[in-house]
Design an enzyme around this catalytic site. Structure first.
Site, PDB file in Angstrom:
ATOM      1  N   SER A   1       0.791  -1.240   0.000  1.00 28.58           N
ATOM      2  CA  SER A   1       0.000   0.000   0.000  1.00 28.58           C
ATOM      3  C   SER A   1       0.819   1.285   0.000  1.00 28.58           C
ATOM      4  CB  SER A   1      -0.910   0.036   1.221  1.00 28.58           C
ATOM      5  OG  SER A   1      -2.144  -0.538   0.906  1.00 28.58           O
TER       6      SER A   1
ATOM      7  N   LYS B   1       0.487   3.456  -2.942  1.00 29.65           N
ATOM      8  CA  LYS B   1      -0.679   4.323  -3.165  1.00 29.65           C
ATOM      9  C   LYS B   1      -0.297   5.803  -3.120  1.00 29.65           C
ATOM     10  CE  LYS B   1      -3.815   0.799  -1.294  1.00 29.65           C
ATOM     11  NZ  LYS B   1      -4.523   0.319  -0.094  1.00 29.65           N
TER      12      LYS B   1
ATOM     13  N   TYR C   1      -3.346  -2.297 -10.374  1.00 30.50           N
ATOM     14  CA  TYR C   1      -3.271  -2.181  -8.905  1.00 30.50           C
ATOM     15  C   TYR C   1      -2.378  -3.271  -8.293  1.00 30.50           C
ATOM     16  CZ  TYR C   1      -4.729  -2.345  -4.036  1.00 30.50           C
ATOM     17  OH  TYR C   1      -4.729  -2.393  -2.667  1.00 30.50           O
TER      18      TYR C   1
ATOM     19  N   TYR D   1      -4.370   2.747   7.780  1.00 29.95           N
ATOM     20  CA  TYR D   1      -5.598   1.954   7.898  1.00 29.95           C
ATOM     21  C   TYR D   1      -6.485   2.577   8.977  1.00 29.95           C
ATOM     22  CZ  TYR D   1      -2.274  -1.091   5.530  1.00 29.95           C
ATOM     23  OH  TYR D   1      -1.324  -1.579   4.690  1.00 29.95           O
TER      24      TYR D   1
ATOM     25  N   VAL E   1       1.108  -3.861   3.841  1.00 26.70           N
ATOM     26  CA  VAL E   1       1.032  -5.168   4.497  1.00 26.70           C
ATOM     27  C   VAL E   1       2.288  -6.034   4.261  1.00 26.70           C
ATOM     28  CG1 VAL E   1      -1.490  -5.278   4.618  1.00 26.70           C
ATOM     29  CG2 VAL E   1      -0.312  -6.231   2.623  1.00 26.70           C
TER      30      VAL E   1
HETATM   31  N1  GLU Z   1      -2.241  -5.345  -2.218  1.00 27.11           N
HETATM   32  C1  GLU Z   1      -2.816  -5.284  -0.912  1.00 27.11           C
HETATM   33  C2  GLU Z   1      -4.319  -5.440  -0.960  1.00 27.11           C
HETATM   34  O1  GLU Z   1      -4.943  -4.905  -1.820  1.00 27.11           O
HETATM   35  C3  GLU Z   1      -2.436  -3.974  -0.316  1.00 27.11           C
HETATM   36  C4  GLU Z   1      -2.828  -3.915   1.087  1.00 27.11           C
HETATM   37  C5  GLU Z   1      -2.004  -3.009   1.894  1.00 27.11           C
HETATM   38  O2  GLU Z   1      -0.773  -2.998   1.865  1.00 27.11           O
HETATM   39  O3  GLU Z   1      -2.656  -2.243   2.619  1.00 27.11           O
HETATM   40  O4  GLU Z   1      -4.897  -6.107  -0.163  1.00 27.11           O
END
Ligand code: GLU
Length: 304
Positions: A63, A66, A188, A240, A258
């Site tokens: 993530s 992002k 993604y 999060y 994650v």
């Molecule tokens: N590729 C992971 C997902 O979509 C990213 C999650 C993350 O790192 O928050 O679940």
């Protein structure tokens, strides 16, 4: 400020700490990572680098990517971006579907999965080769041509990424997705698979500590206003449903993934990346958060 001594102290202190959580296992490739890995790299705005542990080993940034895609989308769409995605903390898990339903398919912010999927949709609408352009962008801000996707991780996530498919399909039904669903999730999953080390991440995120400019070359990547907005989003939405806790403990804008990585920046002083794969129940690196809490306590350098 003796940053190297402080990083050494943090590593030594944390070597006695037993993490209770687990590595992410819902993406099969991530379950294979050695949970004992620990690395940290700090890059000062005075151009000095400091590191400990596995700071040069590449891991899946997940993530954290992002923030890169949001930066690209903001440079393309400007303020119009905010018609498609909001800027409020979600208070819900990163892959939640429920909030989307009562908020008509407009994600709470660009750092939850639904928000990042809308950003992916925007990049696909506006770029001929979004996957290649994202790589070029990250290579440019790090000066590292070797940065690449981990295609095994991308394929692994694709094989189990049902919730992300569900999120895109749901938003498409509500009119907030323009492109083909498979193309969006493919982009993604690749952005999440980007493999980078702590040293590379700290270098990349220096633009956000340096008013939107690459420190080495002084090249402008984003305006001061956009830089302010991205840092504000990292502060309020970067962790999060634990953004409040991170702010409370650490007091820096940042973003977690994650894969066990966390990046944080001190506007004007440094960027810092830490990697430790064991996650707490909210999905943030347990030792990573502890390391950054120690960093801002020992240096006295947080934004508060
Ligand atoms: N590729 C992971 C997902 O979509 C990213 C999650 C993350 O790192 O928050 O679940």
């Amino acid at each position: 400020m003796d940053f190297q001594k402080i990083l050494n102290t943090i590593q030594e202190d944390l070597s006695h700490y037993d993490a209770f959580g687990n590595v992410a296992s819902y993406i099969p490739e991530l379950a294979k990572i050695d949970p004992k890995k620990f690395g940290m790299h700090l890059y000062g705005t005075d151009s000095q680098h400091y590191s400990v542990g596995d700071s040069d080993e590449k891991f899946s940034i997940q993530s954290i990517s992002k923030v890169f895609t949001l930066t690209m989308a903001m440079n393309i769409l400007g303020e119009d971006l905010w018609d498609r995605v909001d800027v409020e903390p979600s208070g819900d898990p990163f892959n939640s579907l429920t909030q989307l339903e009562y908020e008509s398919g407009v994600p709470r912010n660009p750092f939850i999965n639904s928000g990042a999927l809308v950003i992916a949709d925007i990049l696909i609408s506006n770029l001929d080769n979004p996957k290649e352009d994202l790589l070029q962008f990250v290579r440019k801000i790090t000066g590292k041509e070797s940065i690449d996707y981990d295609y095994t991780v991308a394929a692994s996530e694709k094989s189990t990424g049902y919730r992300n498919y569900a999120l895109v399909n749901y938003m498409k039904a509500l009119g907030n997705i323009k492109n083909d669903v498979d193309t969006i999730v493919d982009f993604y999953f690749h952005q999440c698979s980007l493999a980078m080390s702590c040293a590379e991440l700290a270098t990349a995120f220096m633009i956000f500590a340096n008013k939107g400019r690459i420190l080495d070359t002084d090249e402008k990547i984003l305006s001061k206003t956009k830089n302010k907005r991205i840092n504000a989003l990292m502060q309020t939405c970067g962790f999060y449903d634990e953004a409040g806790e991170f702010s409370f403990e650490v007091g820096l804008p940042g973003k977690s993934g994650v894969g066990g990585g966390i990046i944080a920046i001190h506007p004007s002083r440094y960027s810092v990346a830490v990697w430790s794969p064991i996650l707490n129940e909210k999905g943030n690196s347990e030792l990573g958060m502890a390391a950054l809490e120690k960093l801002t306590t020992l240096t006295g350098l947080s934004i508060f």
